[in-house]
Write an enzyme that holds these catalytic residues in place. Sequence first.
Site, PDB file in Angstrom:
ATOM      1  N   HIS A 178      -2.256  -5.286   1.136  1.00  5.82           N
ATOM      2  CA  HIS A 178      -3.118  -6.052   1.134  1.00  5.82           C
ATOM      3  C   HIS A 178      -2.747  -7.292   0.431  1.00  5.82           C
ATOM      4  CE1 HIS A 178      -6.941  -7.030  -0.826  1.00  5.82           C
ATOM      5  NE2 HIS A 178      -6.370  -7.429  -1.957  1.00  5.82           N
ATOM      6  N   ARG A 219      -2.009 -14.468   3.778  1.00  4.10           N
ATOM      7  CA  ARG A 219      -2.880 -13.818   4.925  1.00  4.10           C
ATOM      8  C   ARG A 219      -2.190 -13.856   6.316  1.00  4.10           C
ATOM      9  NH1 ARG A 219      -6.722 -10.387   3.505  1.00  4.10           N
ATOM     10  NH2 ARG A 219      -8.050 -10.896   5.396  1.00  4.10           N
ATOM     11  N   LYS A 261       0.797  -1.365   0.099  1.00  3.47           N
ATOM     12  CA  LYS A 261       0.173  -0.013  -0.009  1.00  3.47           C
ATOM     13  C   LYS A 261       0.872   1.409  -0.058  1.00  3.47           C
ATOM     14  CE  LYS A 261      -3.832  -2.373   2.322  1.00  3.47           C
ATOM     15  NZ  LYS A 261      -4.944  -2.184   3.509  1.00  3.47           N
ATOM     16  N   PHE A 305     -15.441   3.588   7.191  1.00  3.43           N
ATOM     17  CA  PHE A 305     -14.133   3.794   6.723  1.00  3.43           C
ATOM     18  C   PHE A 305     -13.959   3.894   5.441  1.00  3.43           C
ATOM     19  CE2 PHE A 305     -14.124  -0.538   7.750  1.00  3.43           C
ATOM     20  CZ  PHE A 305     -13.739  -1.208   6.928  1.00  3.43           C
ATOM     21  N   GLU A 362      -9.144 -10.283  -8.212  1.00  6.20           N
ATOM     22  CA  GLU A 362      -8.196  -9.289  -8.294  1.00  6.20           C
ATOM     23  C   GLU A 362      -7.079  -9.084  -9.282  1.00  6.20           C
ATOM     24  OE1 GLU A 362      -7.324  -9.210  -4.168  1.00  6.20           O
ATOM     25  OE2 GLU A 362      -9.253  -8.516  -3.434  1.00  6.20           O
ATOM     26  N   THR A 383      -5.754  -7.787  10.248  1.00  6.71           N
ATOM     27  CA  THR A 383      -5.954  -6.345   9.863  1.00  6.71           C
ATOM     28  C   THR A 383      -5.366  -5.206  10.852  1.00  6.71           C
ATOM     29  OG1 THR A 383      -7.967  -7.225   9.005  1.00  6.71           O
ATOM     30  CG2 THR A 383      -7.581  -4.617   8.954  1.00  6.71           C
ATOM     31  N   ARG A 403       2.447  -6.930   9.220  1.00 12.56           N
ATOM     32  CA  ARG A 403       1.608  -5.802   9.701  1.00 12.56           C
ATOM     33  C   ARG A 403       2.163  -5.711  11.263  1.00 12.56           C
ATOM     34  NH1 ARG A 403      -4.250  -7.380   7.195  1.00 12.56           N
ATOM     35  NH2 ARG A 403      -4.143  -5.935   5.168  1.00 12.56           N
ATOM     36  N   TYR A 457     -12.315  -2.060  -3.506  1.00 15.38           N
ATOM     37  CA  TYR A 457     -12.862  -1.874  -2.229  1.00 15.38           C
ATOM     38  C   TYR A 457     -14.609  -2.069  -2.207  1.00 15.38           C
ATOM     39  CZ  TYR A 457      -8.238  -1.534   0.006  1.00 15.38           C
ATOM     40  OH  TYR A 457      -7.083  -1.889   0.497  1.00 15.38           O
ATOM     41  N   ASN A 496      -1.860  -0.003   6.892  1.00 20.22           N
ATOM     42  CA  ASN A 496      -1.440  -1.447   7.552  1.00 20.22           C
ATOM     43  C   ASN A 496      -0.640  -2.148   6.366  1.00 20.22           C
ATOM     44  OD1 ASN A 496      -3.453  -2.053   5.815  1.00 20.22           O
ATOM     45  ND2 ASN A 496      -4.668  -3.033   7.415  1.00 20.22           N
TER      46      ASN A 496
HETATM   47  P1  RTP Z   1      -6.886  -5.868   2.870  1.00 19.16           P
HETATM   48  O1  RTP Z   1      -7.789  -6.166   2.239  1.00 19.16           O
HETATM   49  O2  RTP Z   1      -6.235  -4.476   2.839  1.00 19.16           O
HETATM   50  O3  RTP Z   1      -5.818  -7.244   2.857  1.00 19.16           O
HETATM   51  O4  RTP Z   1      -7.079  -6.102   4.469  1.00 19.16           O
HETATM   52  P2  RTP Z   1      -7.855  -6.993   5.435  1.00 19.16           P
HETATM   53  O5  RTP Z   1      -8.722  -8.135   4.522  1.00 19.16           O
HETATM   54  O6  RTP Z   1      -7.118  -7.568   6.596  1.00 19.16           O
HETATM   55  O7  RTP Z   1      -9.169  -6.260   6.097  1.00 19.16           O
HETATM   56  P3  RTP Z   1     -10.512  -5.932   5.414  1.00 19.16           P
HETATM   57  O8  RTP Z   1     -11.412  -6.027   6.241  1.00 19.16           O
HETATM   58  O9  RTP Z   1     -10.801  -6.240   4.047  1.00 19.16           O
HETATM   59  O10 RTP Z   1     -10.312  -4.135   5.121  1.00 19.16           O
HETATM   60  C1  RTP Z   1      -9.755  -3.543   4.033  1.00 19.16           C
HETATM   61  C2  RTP Z   1      -8.843  -2.383   4.679  1.00 19.16           C
HETATM   62  O11 RTP Z   1      -9.607  -1.642   5.353  1.00 19.16           O
HETATM   63  C3  RTP Z   1      -8.897  -0.783   6.310  1.00 19.16           C
HETATM   64  N1  RTP Z   1      -9.794  -0.928   7.457  1.00 19.16           N
HETATM   65  N2  RTP Z   1      -9.869   0.320   8.060  1.00 19.16           N
HETATM   66  N3  RTP Z   1     -10.497   1.996  10.328  1.00 19.16           N
HETATM   67  C4  RTP Z   1     -11.066   0.549  10.117  1.00 19.16           C
HETATM   68  O12 RTP Z   1     -11.699   0.430  11.115  1.00 19.16           O
HETATM   69  C5  RTP Z   1     -10.597  -0.144   9.239  1.00 19.16           C
HETATM   70  N4  RTP Z   1     -10.951  -1.373   9.051  1.00 19.16           N
HETATM   71  C6  RTP Z   1     -10.576  -1.857   7.945  1.00 19.16           C
HETATM   72  C7  RTP Z   1      -7.889  -1.497   6.245  1.00 19.16           C
HETATM   73  O13 RTP Z   1      -6.576  -0.704   5.743  1.00 19.16           O
HETATM   74  C8  RTP Z   1      -7.883  -2.982   5.801  1.00 19.16           C
HETATM   75  O14 RTP Z   1      -6.682  -3.474   5.351  1.00 19.16           O
HETATM   76 MG    MG Z   2      -9.577  -7.793   2.795  1.00 16.86          MG
END
Ligand code: RTP
Ligand code: MG
Length: 147
Positions: free
Chosen positions: A115, A85, A9, A57, A126, A91, A102, A49, A112
């Site tokens: 992705h 993962r 990122k 968010f 993707e 996350t 992370r 997204y 973080n």
């Molecule tokens: P990613 O998609 O980036 O690999 O991350 P992830 O699966 O671990 O998390 P996901 O639930 O898919 O959320 C995507 C990205 O959104 C941001 N986020 N911010 N402020 C918040 O509460 C919050 N929650 C999620 C994070 O950058 C997360 O990686």
């Molecule tokens: Mg995700």
Amino acid sequence: MEKTFLMVKPDGVQRGLIGTIMARFEKKGFQLIGAKLMQLTMEQAEHHYAEHVSRPFYGELVEFITSGPVFGMVWMGDEVVAHSRAMMGKTNPLEAAPGTIRSDYAMHKGINIIHGSDSPEAAEREIHHFFKPEELVTYKRCLDDWI
Ligand code: RTP
Ligand code: MG
């Protein structure tokens, strides 16, 4: 063979962590089959997204991911989605296990570093979204029989 889409990122690119992150996946044994530096458009970010569109968010997320260049990669290997993962960690860096990307390099949930696709189906989607077929190079490594 399973594939995944990983993306350093904007915070990871700015902090010079592309090489460090790639090295972790190389050393693990996964095979790099595509990579490129990209400045995401708003449309690409919104598409990527889309599942989070109703989350509070979402606006910040799209703003952040378009704030500077990202480094997209396609990696291949046995169960590469689940392995990557696990290597990324949870996350929220505070909840990520020590030794994960992370945990080691990030402080904030929304900033973080990396992705990673969360299922093989998401990975296919993707990869198709970010890479043209001719940008992926599959090849036999002399090491493959050992890994
Ligand atoms: P990613 O998609 O980036 O690999 O991350 P992830 O699966 O671990 O998390 P996901 O639930 O898919 O959320 C995507 C990205 O959104 C941001 N986020 N911010 N402020 C918040 O509460 C919050 N929650 C999620 C994070 O950058 C997360 O990686
Ligand atoms: Mg995700």
